[in-house]
Design a protein around this motif. Structure first.
Motif, PDB file in Angstrom:
ATOM      1  N   GLU A  42      11.942  30.264 -10.988  1.00  0.00           N
ATOM      2  CA  GLU A  42      11.648  29.103 -11.835  1.00  0.00           C
ATOM      3  C   GLU A  42      12.793  29.033 -12.838  1.00  0.00           C
ATOM      4  OE1 GLU A  42       7.733  30.033 -13.245  1.00  0.00           O
ATOM      5  OE2 GLU A  42       6.797  29.263 -11.424  1.00  0.00           O
ATOM      6  N   ARG A 113      17.105  19.212 -14.035  1.00  0.00           N
ATOM      7  CA  ARG A 113      15.701  19.634 -13.945  1.00  0.00           C
ATOM      8  C   ARG A 113      14.753  18.512 -14.348  1.00  0.00           C
ATOM      9  NH1 ARG A 113      14.875  24.574 -17.498  1.00  0.00           N
ATOM     10  NH2 ARG A 113      12.855  24.596 -16.482  1.00  0.00           N
ATOM     11  N   SER A 122       8.427  20.202  -7.985  1.00  0.00           N
ATOM     12  CA  SER A 122       8.692  21.506  -8.588  1.00  0.00           C
ATOM     13  C   SER A 122      10.205  21.715  -8.576  1.00  0.00           C
ATOM     14  CB  SER A 122       8.024  22.611  -7.768  1.00  0.00           C
ATOM     15  OG  SER A 122       8.538  23.875  -8.133  1.00  0.00           O
ATOM     16  N   VAL A 124      11.560  24.766  -8.648  1.00  0.00           N
ATOM     17  CA  VAL A 124      11.790  26.146  -8.243  1.00  0.00           C
ATOM     18  C   VAL A 124      13.001  26.218  -7.310  1.00  0.00           C
ATOM     19  CG1 VAL A 124      10.198  26.111  -6.255  1.00  0.00           C
ATOM     20  CG2 VAL A 124      10.704  28.273  -7.390  1.00  0.00           C
TER      21      VAL A 124
END
Length: 156
Positions: A42, A113, A122, A124
């Motif tokens: 993450e 991001r 997400s 990730v």
């Protein structure tokens, strides 16, 4: 004959952040292990670097994933985000191209991001060693967080 190249026995963290087990990556294709062993991160930042020296073997047209192979045949796929292929490259910028030689720690991809999250995905970063790699992901670090360049995966 002296060989100055060190063999690839570890995969370094390509980005800083919290390490998550592959089984906990929010995508069944990755979490099932069918694409190979590894883990997720993450991310705390927006720049991905080469986890070892080698050759860029794949860059997706949507710029969200890069494959790198070391000189001794270790393969790694770095995939930013879940279902980010849907973004068609928006928010992603690859800094390398297929066939390019890269050095450990060299920036290879940048991403936003906020754009990934605002698109409902997400962010990730999945680090995988495909089943075709000459070495397997033997042990993922037990550290809960890594800095860019920390040992992420020890290889068999």
């Amino acid at each position: 004959m002296a060989n100055n190249k060190r063999s690839t026995d570890v995969v370094l963290a390509p980005i800083a952040g919290a390490v998550i087990e592959l089984a906990n990556v929010p995508d069944p294709v990755f979490s099932s292990g069918v694409m190979g062993g590894g883990c997720g991160i993450e991310p705390d930042e927006e720049s991905v670097v080469a986890p070892f020296s080698g050759t860029v073997t794949a860059v997706t047209p949507t710029e969200h994933a890069i494959g790198i192979t070391s000189d001794d045949g270790v393969e790694v796929l770095i995939h930013v985000g879940i279902d980010t292929v849907d973004m068609n490259g928006d928010g992603f910028c690859t800094l390398v191209e297929e066939g390019q030689k890269v050095e450990e720690g060299e920036p290879i991809l940048a991403f936003a991001r906020s754009l990934v999250r605002n698109a409902g995905h997400s962010d990730v970063v999945v680090v995988l060693m495909p089943p075709t790699s000459k070495k397997a992901a033997a042990k993922v670090t037990e550290k809960p967080n890594v800095k860019t360049g920390d040992v992420l995966i020890s290889l068999a």
